[in-house]
Design a protein around this motif. Structure first.
Motif, PDB file in Angstrom:
ATOM      1  N   UNK A 125     -33.197   2.649 -35.924  1.00 20.01           N
ATOM      2  CA  UNK A 125     -32.849   1.552 -36.823  1.00 20.01           C
ATOM      3  C   UNK A 125     -31.651   1.871 -37.688  1.00 20.01           C
ATOM      4  N   UNK A 126     -30.909   0.835 -38.019  1.00 16.70           N
ATOM      5  CA  UNK A 126     -29.784   0.990 -38.943  1.00 16.70           C
ATOM      6  C   UNK A 126     -29.563  -0.336 -39.665  1.00 16.70           C
ATOM      7  N   UNK A 127     -28.934  -0.242 -40.812  1.00 18.55           N
ATOM      8  CA  UNK A 127     -28.726  -1.390 -41.695  1.00 18.55           C
ATOM      9  C   UNK A 127     -27.241  -1.679 -41.772  1.00 18.55           C
ATOM     10  N   UNK A 128     -26.879  -2.924 -41.584  1.00 21.52           N
ATOM     11  CA  UNK A 128     -25.492  -3.362 -41.720  1.00 21.52           C
ATOM     12  C   UNK A 128     -25.390  -4.342 -42.881  1.00 21.52           C
ATOM     13  N   UNK A 129     -24.330  -4.216 -43.663  1.00 19.16           N
ATOM     14  CA  UNK A 129     -24.099  -5.123 -44.795  1.00 19.16           C
ATOM     15  C   UNK A 129     -22.660  -5.604 -44.762  1.00 19.16           C
ATOM     16  N   UNK A 130     -22.471  -6.909 -44.905  1.00 15.86           N
ATOM     17  CA  UNK A 130     -21.134  -7.497 -44.867  1.00 15.86           C
ATOM     18  C   UNK A 130     -20.267  -6.953 -45.990  1.00 15.86           C
ATOM     19  N   UNK A 131     -18.962  -7.044 -45.785  1.00 19.74           N
ATOM     20  CA  UNK A 131     -18.014  -6.518 -46.764  1.00 19.74           C
ATOM     21  C   UNK A 131     -18.207  -7.181 -48.123  1.00 19.74           C
ATOM     22  N   UNK A 132     -18.576  -8.487 -48.131  1.00 16.95           N
ATOM     23  CA  UNK A 132     -18.797  -9.175 -49.400  1.00 16.95           C
ATOM     24  C   UNK A 132     -20.211  -8.951 -49.954  1.00 16.95           C
ATOM     25  N   UNK A 133     -21.016  -8.162 -49.263  1.00 18.81           N
ATOM     26  CA  UNK A 133     -22.362  -7.743 -49.674  1.00 18.81           C
ATOM     27  C   UNK A 133     -23.366  -8.903 -49.715  1.00 18.81           C
ATOM     28  N   UNK A 134     -23.038  -9.976 -49.045  1.00 13.86           N
ATOM     29  CA  UNK A 134     -23.936 -11.131 -49.063  1.00 13.86           C
ATOM     30  C   UNK A 134     -24.951 -11.043 -47.924  1.00 13.86           C
ATOM     31  N   UNK A 135     -24.492 -10.684 -46.729  1.00 16.80           N
ATOM     32  CA  UNK A 135     -25.416 -10.638 -45.595  1.00 16.80           C
ATOM     33  C   UNK A 135     -25.880  -9.212 -45.315  1.00 16.80           C
ATOM     34  N   UNK A 136     -27.181  -9.080 -45.079  1.00 16.90           N
ATOM     35  CA  UNK A 136     -27.778  -7.808 -44.676  1.00 16.90           C
ATOM     36  C   UNK A 136     -28.514  -8.014 -43.352  1.00 16.90           C
ATOM     37  N   UNK A 137     -28.310  -7.103 -42.427  1.00 20.42           N
ATOM     38  CA  UNK A 137     -29.029  -7.151 -41.154  1.00 20.42           C
ATOM     39  C   UNK A 137     -29.650  -5.779 -40.904  1.00 20.42           C
ATOM     40  N   UNK A 138     -30.958  -5.778 -40.680  1.00 23.85           N
ATOM     41  CA  UNK A 138     -31.667  -4.570 -40.295  1.00 23.85           C
ATOM     42  C   UNK A 138     -31.835  -4.599 -38.772  1.00 23.85           C
ATOM     43  N   UNK A 139     -31.211  -3.656 -38.106  1.00 23.92           N
ATOM     44  CA  UNK A 139     -31.236  -3.595 -36.646  1.00 23.92           C
ATOM     45  C   UNK A 139     -32.323  -2.613 -36.233  1.00 23.92           C
ATOM     46  N   UNK A 140     -33.380  -3.127 -35.643  1.00 27.50           N
ATOM     47  CA  UNK A 140     -34.568  -2.343 -35.316  1.00 27.50           C
ATOM     48  C   UNK A 140     -34.743  -2.332 -33.808  1.00 27.50           C
ATOM     49  N   UNK A 141     -34.808  -1.152 -33.230  1.00 23.53           N
ATOM     50  CA  UNK A 141     -34.837  -1.042 -31.776  1.00 23.53           C
ATOM     51  C   UNK A 141     -35.918  -0.054 -31.348  1.00 23.53           C
ATOM     52  N   UNK A 142     -36.899  -0.564 -30.625  1.00 21.69           N
ATOM     53  CA  UNK A 142     -37.916   0.300 -30.045  1.00 21.69           C
ATOM     54  C   UNK A 142     -37.320   0.929 -28.790  1.00 21.69           C
ATOM     55  N   UNK A 143     -37.040   2.218 -28.840  1.00 21.84           N
ATOM     56  CA  UNK A 143     -36.383   2.879 -27.707  1.00 21.84           C
ATOM     57  C   UNK A 143     -37.403   3.543 -26.783  1.00 21.84           C
ATOM     58  N   UNK A 144     -38.660   3.189 -26.932  1.00 18.04           N
ATOM     59  CA  UNK A 144     -39.705   3.817 -26.133  1.00 18.04           C
ATOM     60  C   UNK A 144     -40.384   2.810 -25.216  1.00 18.04           C
ATOM     61  N   UNK A 145     -41.175   3.342 -24.287  1.00 13.35           N
ATOM     62  CA  UNK A 145     -41.908   2.510 -23.325  1.00 13.35           C
ATOM     63  C   UNK A 145     -43.267   2.084 -23.852  1.00 13.35           C
ATOM     64  N   UNK A 146     -43.520   2.342 -25.129  1.00 10.85           N
ATOM     65  CA  UNK A 146     -44.790   1.967 -25.754  1.00 10.85           C
ATOM     66  C   UNK A 146     -44.542   0.986 -26.892  1.00 10.85           C
ATOM     67  N   UNK A 147     -45.463   0.042 -27.149  1.00 11.19           N
ATOM     68  CA  UNK A 147     -45.304  -0.847 -28.298  1.00 11.19           C
ATOM     69  C   UNK A 147     -45.399  -0.057 -29.605  1.00 11.19           C
TER      70      UNK A 147
END
Length: 584
Positions: free
Chosen positions: A517-539
């Motif tokens: 996982x990683x967090x991205x924030x726009x240059x104007x600090x208004x938008x935040x996106x948390x990028x969450x990725x299950x990289x495994x073969x299990x839930x």
């Protein structure tokens, strides 16, 4: 206005002089002054209107560059470049706005990277008008194959004769010199014997014996390549990919890699290109360890972009092991790109998955595990020679779709989900995404092409009959259709998010070993996106409270549309599922 022009012209001349004095310290001042004048004349910069503004970002979250050979798609009734243009216009729905056309020049080997004529378009691909038409609609990246030229070129034939254009362009050395420290990506002998009009000479071949290195100690070689740059700009090229540039300058007794003169040549080219076309860019192709690769940013005065070479092997390793330790550790060590620079992210290309960029990051045991898994999935390994005569794995040759058909435990039924997860991650990361055509299409290993060419890299250089491809992309039952549709959808969503600007803030999240996982924030600090990725073969179940989301904001997944109102609840991530959790 005259004073502005004089100031800009004087600054240009001063910058060029400083760079040239560093590259050629033995050349007298008068000769440097003349060389400055020659370069300005070649680039047609006699009257400069303004000094380039530093630290400018020539990109946004809408930029995606597709990487392809000019003849990867073909139709019997039209030139290959026309077919490529047709594919972009008809099939890509406006989600691709840039294209890197791999060497489209006449060549003698290495699928274009042994250029025999820098001023011509290969007849099987098209003509300059095709290049110009493509560049009128798409941002065009072209290779500047600057380190070496074809052993069958007119220039090299003139070298053998000792007269004519190019006769003094190639680097020679003596086998008696100390060349033991030279770093190379190949196992063939470094020097090639050549009978010439003046006797036996030994030409320097960093790569194959058909790829003879240029001698940039000769200022005529520099002038020739500046002329090539000017010519390409005139044809509509906007991004210059400096192929194998790290090997440019040679000195006996050194590694002949990343020498200061090499960096200075890159700085010189950037100055000339920026003055000639302020929006044009340089990207350096340096398939070397990560720290050395990053050095080509300079102080935002060398490459605008560097290839993020460590990403492909590290992401592949994470997805086949289900563990994010090494990928996360590397990402935490990566400095943010300052304004005026950006990472060029890719996870597949016309070459293999390089292993030098993970030296010092992945233990040898993990590299060996990855190699063994890729061989089980139909891949090959290319090697390089060490100075002690031993060989070491240099790259893995395999189509990415096949590389992700399973894990270290073997093949499974989750290949498509794993493949799309890889692209979700790549498209969300800080930087400009480069998307290889064969990943976009889900192309499989081309064993017949390997057999025909005898080169392992051909496994990922398939040529598609366009009519056949159209049918596959229209057929919802094919993985080609599903992959193509899925990646295009990701790109379309990405383009609308300010937090996915190539220079937007990025922080690595600590969410266990299975969730990258990683967090991205726009240059104007208004938008935040948390990028969450299950990289495994299990839930995996992930607690939302671990993300510290602001409760007064509305949160939803950009990919699925699902809203998350209970911020004390959890997210259930299926195997290889990705979530782009955004507050806007």
């Amino acid at each position: 206005m005259d004073s502005v022009l004089n100031t800009a012209s004087a600054q240009l001349a001063g910058q060029l002089e400083n760079h040239l004095q560093t590259i050629y310290p033995a050349i007298e001042a008068e000769a440097i002054t003349q060389l400055v004048s020659d370069l300005i004349s070649i680039m047609r910069l006699g009257s400069v209107e303004q000094v380039p503004v530093p630290y400018q970002n020539h990109w946004s979250q809408q930029d995606v560059i597709m990487i392809t050979y000019g003849d990867s798609l073909y139709r019997a009734d039209e030139r290959a470049m026309t077919t490529l243009h047709r594919f972009l216009n008809e099939q890509c729905d406006g989600v691709i706005n840039g294209v890197h056309v791999l060497p489209f020049f006449p060549y003698s080997s290495d699928d274009g990277f042994a250029v025999s004529d820098y001023y011509a378009v290969r007849e099987s691909v098209g003509e300059w008008q095709d290049i110009q038409r493509l560049s009128a609609e798409y941002r065009l990246m072209s290779d500047l194959v600057i380190n070496h030229g074809s052993g069958e070129s007119e220039w090299f034939q003139n070298f053998i004769k000792g007269e004519g254009p190019g006769h003094d362009y190639f680097f020679t050395a003596s086998p008696d010199e100390d060349l033991s420290d030279v770093v190379r990506p190949r196992t063939s002998p470094l020097l090639r014997e050549v009978q010439t009009s003046v006797g036996l000479q030994y030409v320097w071949c960093t790569f194959s014996h058909d790829q003879v290195d240029f001698d940039f100690r000769n200022i005529e070689v520099l002038k020739e390549f500046v002329n090539i740059v000017r010519f390409y700009l005139d044809q509509g090229v906007n991004i210059f990919r400096l192929d194998a540039v790290a090997f440019l300058w040679k000195e006996a007794g050194s590694r002949c890699l990343n020498l200061e003169q090499t960096h200075e040549v890159v700085r010189l080219l950037r100055v000339l290109i920026e003055y000639a076309s302020p929006s044009a860019m340089i990207i350096t192709e340096t398939n070397i360890p990560s720290r050395e690769n990053l050095s080509y940013f300079g102080n935002a005065n060398e490459a605008h972009c560097v290839y993020n070479f460590s990403l492909p092997p590290l992401l592949l390793h994470a997805l086949i092991t289900g563990q994010n330790f090494y990928l996360k550790q590397w990402m935490m060590s990566m400095p943010p790109a300052q304004d005026g620079t950006a990472f060029f992210n890719f996870i597949a290309s016309h070459d293999g998955i390089g292993l030098r960029p993970v030296e010092g990051i992945l233990p040898d045991s993990e590299v060996d595990l990855m190699i063994a898994t890729m061989q089980d999935f139909g891949g090959h390994v290319s090697w390089r020679a060490l100075d002690n005569g031993e060989q070491k794995p240099y790259e893995i040759n395999i189509a990415l779709f096949d590389a992700l058909q399973g894990t270290v435990k073997g093949k499974d039924g989750l290949g498509e989900a794993r493949f799309l997860c890889a692209h979700n991650i790549m498209l969300a990361l800080e930087g400009i995404p480069g998307l290889y055509l064969h990943s976009l299409l889900g192309t499989r290993n081309d064993y017949e092409r390997v057999k025909r060419t005898g080169h392992f890299r051909s496994i990922n250089r398939h040529q598609w009959d366009y009519s056949e491809l159209e049918q596959l992309l229209a057929d919802e039952t094919t993985h080609h259709h599903r992959v193509f549709k899925g990646i295009k959808r990701m790109i379309a969503i990405r383009a609308k998010q300010k937090a996915f600007h190539p220079n937007a803030t990025q922080f690595t999240l600590h969410l266990g070993t299975q969730v990258f996982g990683f967090w991205r924030q726009s240059v104007d600090r208004i938008q935040n996106i948390f990028c969450l990725n299950n990289i495994s073969a299990e839930p995996v179940a992930l607690s939302l409270s671990d993300l510290n989301l602001i409760s007064t904001q509305d949160w939803s997944d950009l990919l699925s549309g699902e809203r998350y109102d209970d911020l004390q609840g959890s997210i259930e991530l299926a195997p290889y599922q990705s979530v782009w959790l955004s507050n806007r």
